[in-house]
Write an enzyme that holds these catalytic residues in place. Sequence first.
Site, PDB file in Angstrom:
ATOM      1  N   GLU A  45       0.879  -1.162   0.000  1.00  0.00           N
ATOM      2  CA  GLU A  45       0.000   0.000   0.000  1.00  0.00           C
ATOM      3  C   GLU A  45       0.921   1.217   0.000  1.00  0.00           C
ATOM      4  OE1 GLU A  45      -3.341  -0.296   3.029  1.00  0.00           O
ATOM      5  OE2 GLU A  45      -2.134  -2.037   3.541  1.00  0.00           O
ATOM      6  N   ARG A 270       5.235 -12.574   9.967  1.00  0.00           N
ATOM      7  CA  ARG A 270       5.953 -11.320   9.751  1.00  0.00           C
ATOM      8  C   ARG A 270       7.341 -11.397  10.342  1.00  0.00           C
ATOM      9  NH1 ARG A 270       3.548  -5.967   9.312  1.00  0.00           N
ATOM     10  NH2 ARG A 270       1.596  -6.371   8.304  1.00  0.00           N
ATOM     11  N   LYS A 280       4.054   0.484  10.212  1.00  0.00           N
ATOM     12  CA  LYS A 280       4.104   1.741   9.468  1.00  0.00           C
ATOM     13  C   LYS A 280       3.527   2.889  10.281  1.00  0.00           C
ATOM     14  CE  LYS A 280       3.312   0.125   4.935  1.00  0.00           C
ATOM     15  NZ  LYS A 280       2.275   0.089   3.938  1.00  0.00           N
TER      16      LYS A 280
HETATM   17  P1  ATP Z   1       0.947  -2.028   8.263  1.00  0.00           P
HETATM   18  O1  ATP Z   1       2.258  -1.936   9.002  1.00  0.00           O
HETATM   19  O2  ATP Z   1       0.220  -0.732   8.258  1.00  0.00           O
HETATM   20  O3  ATP Z   1       0.141  -3.225   8.631  1.00  0.00           O
HETATM   21  P2  ATP Z   1       1.961  -3.359   6.024  1.00  0.00           P
HETATM   22  O4  ATP Z   1       3.322  -3.454   6.621  1.00  0.00           O
HETATM   23  O5  ATP Z   1       1.097  -4.546   5.953  1.00  0.00           O
HETATM   24  O6  ATP Z   1       1.225  -2.203   6.732  1.00  0.00           O
HETATM   25  P3  ATP Z   1       1.804  -3.250   3.145  1.00  0.00           P
HETATM   26  O7  ATP Z   1       2.197  -2.165   2.229  1.00  0.00           O
HETATM   27  O8  ATP Z   1       0.410  -3.730   3.100  1.00  0.00           O
HETATM   28  O9  ATP Z   1       2.145  -2.722   4.600  1.00  0.00           O
HETATM   29  O10 ATP Z   1       2.796  -4.469   2.978  1.00  0.00           O
HETATM   30  C1  ATP Z   1       3.050  -5.060   1.731  1.00  0.00           C
HETATM   31  C2  ATP Z   1       3.379  -6.514   1.935  1.00  0.00           C
HETATM   32  O11 ATP Z   1       4.477  -6.657   2.826  1.00  0.00           O
HETATM   33  C3  ATP Z   1       2.220  -7.256   2.528  1.00  0.00           C
HETATM   34  O12 ATP Z   1       2.053  -8.453   1.787  1.00  0.00           O
HETATM   35  C4  ATP Z   1       2.645  -7.539   3.927  1.00  0.00           C
HETATM   36  O13 ATP Z   1       2.098  -8.742   4.378  1.00  0.00           O
HETATM   37  C5  ATP Z   1       4.163  -7.604   3.820  1.00  0.00           C
HETATM   38  N1  ATP Z   1       4.786  -7.236   5.077  1.00  0.00           N
HETATM   39  C6  ATP Z   1       4.565  -6.119   5.794  1.00  0.00           C
HETATM   40  N2  ATP Z   1       5.276  -6.134   6.940  1.00  0.00           N
HETATM   41  C7  ATP Z   1       5.979  -7.284   6.953  1.00  0.00           C
HETATM   42  C8  ATP Z   1       6.895  -7.892   7.871  1.00  0.00           C
HETATM   43  N3  ATP Z   1       7.233  -7.301   9.011  1.00  0.00           N
HETATM   44  N4  ATP Z   1       7.429  -9.090   7.539  1.00  0.00           N
HETATM   45  C9  ATP Z   1       7.105  -9.676   6.388  1.00  0.00           C
HETATM   46  N5  ATP Z   1       6.238  -9.181   5.491  1.00  0.00           N
HETATM   47  C10 ATP Z   1       5.681  -7.992   5.763  1.00  0.00           C
HETATM   48 MG    MG Z   2      -0.964  -4.191   4.810  1.00  0.00          MG
END
Ligand code: ATP
Ligand code: MG
Length: 571
Positions: A45, A270, A280
Amino acid sequence: MPNPDTQKTPETADTRPSNFIRDIIAGHMDAQRFGGKVHTRFPPEPNGYLHIGHAKSIAVNFETAADYGGKCNLRFDDTNPIKEEQEYIDAIIQDIRWLGYDWEDRLFYASDYFDQLYEWAVQLVKQGKAYVDHLSPEEIREYRGTLTEPGKDSPYRNRSVEENLDLLERMRKGEFKEGECVLRAKIDMESPNINLRDPVMYRILHAAHHRTGDKWCIYPTYDWAHGQSDSIEGITHSICTLEFEDHRPLYDWYLNQLGVHHPQQIEFARLNLSYTVLSKRKLIRLVQEGRVAGWDDPRMPTISGMRRRGYPPAAIRTFANHVGVTKTNTVIELQLLEYFIRQHLNLHALRKMAVLKPLRVVIENYPEDQVEEMDAINNPEDEAAGTRKVPFSRVLYIEQDDFMEDPPKKFYRLAPGREVRLRNAYFVTCTDVIKDEDGNVVELRCTYDPATRGGDSPDGRKVKATLHWVSAAHALEAEVRLYDTLFTKENPNETGEGEDFTDFINPESLVVLEKCYIEPSLAGAEPGSRFQFERQGYFCVDPDSRDEKLVFNRTVPLKDTWAKLKKKQNK
Ligand code: ATP
Ligand code: MG
């Protein structure tokens, strides 16, 4: 810990160690599900900068696809015009490229599919599977129930198809105010899975979108857009993080109602890192509240912060692949990431001498006007890197920490009357200590032994320490920024009553040394170039650097055995 540089890098589906995602895909390949194809995507996003957790997801998506001869798309899930900005899109593109991944011509946006999504919403309304609800947002929340209580049907749930079609069309035309009504899927208000209790598909937002402008005033929710976008792109494996496990039944429901291509969603845990926040929401706060200098502050766990700090992209990739994918949430130690950074830099970074906290040394028996060019090895790990000349003269700088007037046991460096080696140069002996009126040591007087040129003694005499140095007349002045963890708490996400994660920000996370001296061969070093300052650590030239004054960020320290020893003694 396995050494990634002596291990053969596994590169294909056959040689890479198995993990549960690969096992699932291998099963699909054998069964010829999806026609033996693998097509993944990374779906950010655009509401913030990418961080090391995203790097893991990027590595998983791109490398899994590559291993099976498949493809990976980059798709922005840009369904929320309020929080999204072009700046984020540009930064995300730059960061993924920098990490070394390539989506070729497959850059997509969920907003490309707004027409299709709307058509599908109309289709669900016609199937009696979606309705326009005039409950207020608060009422919707109330009616939804809780984990232990079932929800209640909205009084608008049984509107006729005709009425719903008319209302949806009017929503789209902008006849309603924000919050006045929404489009909801008609699933089951009593489902134990709250995601299935008539989730919202469209909400009204009278906001311009960075790509579609004013064309829309209703926007699909993430849940309504995400699975369908994957379907449109022919994604075979929708790899995502664990929090979407409970959304999978909803995504399945949408795809089944629509009767369209149905990817297999697979969830993994994650990445969490010690001493780090990766949400974020929290990272945005650090930037907006001015607690760091920006998204690319070298203390940030963002890709852009790590780039500025000097982390090599290949080392980030190695780390991401090493931690692998699992189904359980764990916290990975920051030291493990730093280990991979050091491993990489040890092999590739040129060695230089730099004195961070200078102490003046005068070699009394060295001729006033003499300058010698000493040979120094550029990288002992890489013979091809060759050697360079380093000027030596009568007045030098050494590190303040390398001298003690009254040394304790086990301090082997310079002290009054003691002989040490100056790297690539000579043995020197401290003969006198000069102090200011407050008693601070401001200069050392030494003598050198001309017979030890290059740092070897012809009579087999041993010294216990080798110090780095620079020639005062030849050294360049530099600013060096030392970084420590941004938080003092191992898990800053764990906060008690009345605490905020910002309470644990490390006040010493940045220490600026404004007057350091570096060897002259560093003149003109380009921003982004990385070096080992001998005995100090790895350093990277900052974009703030100017020809008149270079600026370096410390990427990682070398392991400091003396600091460790002191710590042990203090215990
Ligand atoms: P928020 O922190 O607001 O939940 P987000 O980190 O999920 O946002 P996105 O832009 O939706 O942000 O993430 C893009 C992709 O990265 C998604 O598929 C998400 O699952 C993955 N992702 C985000 N954070 C992690 C993490 N800490 N480890 C592994 N994958 C991640
Ligand atoms: Mg997300």
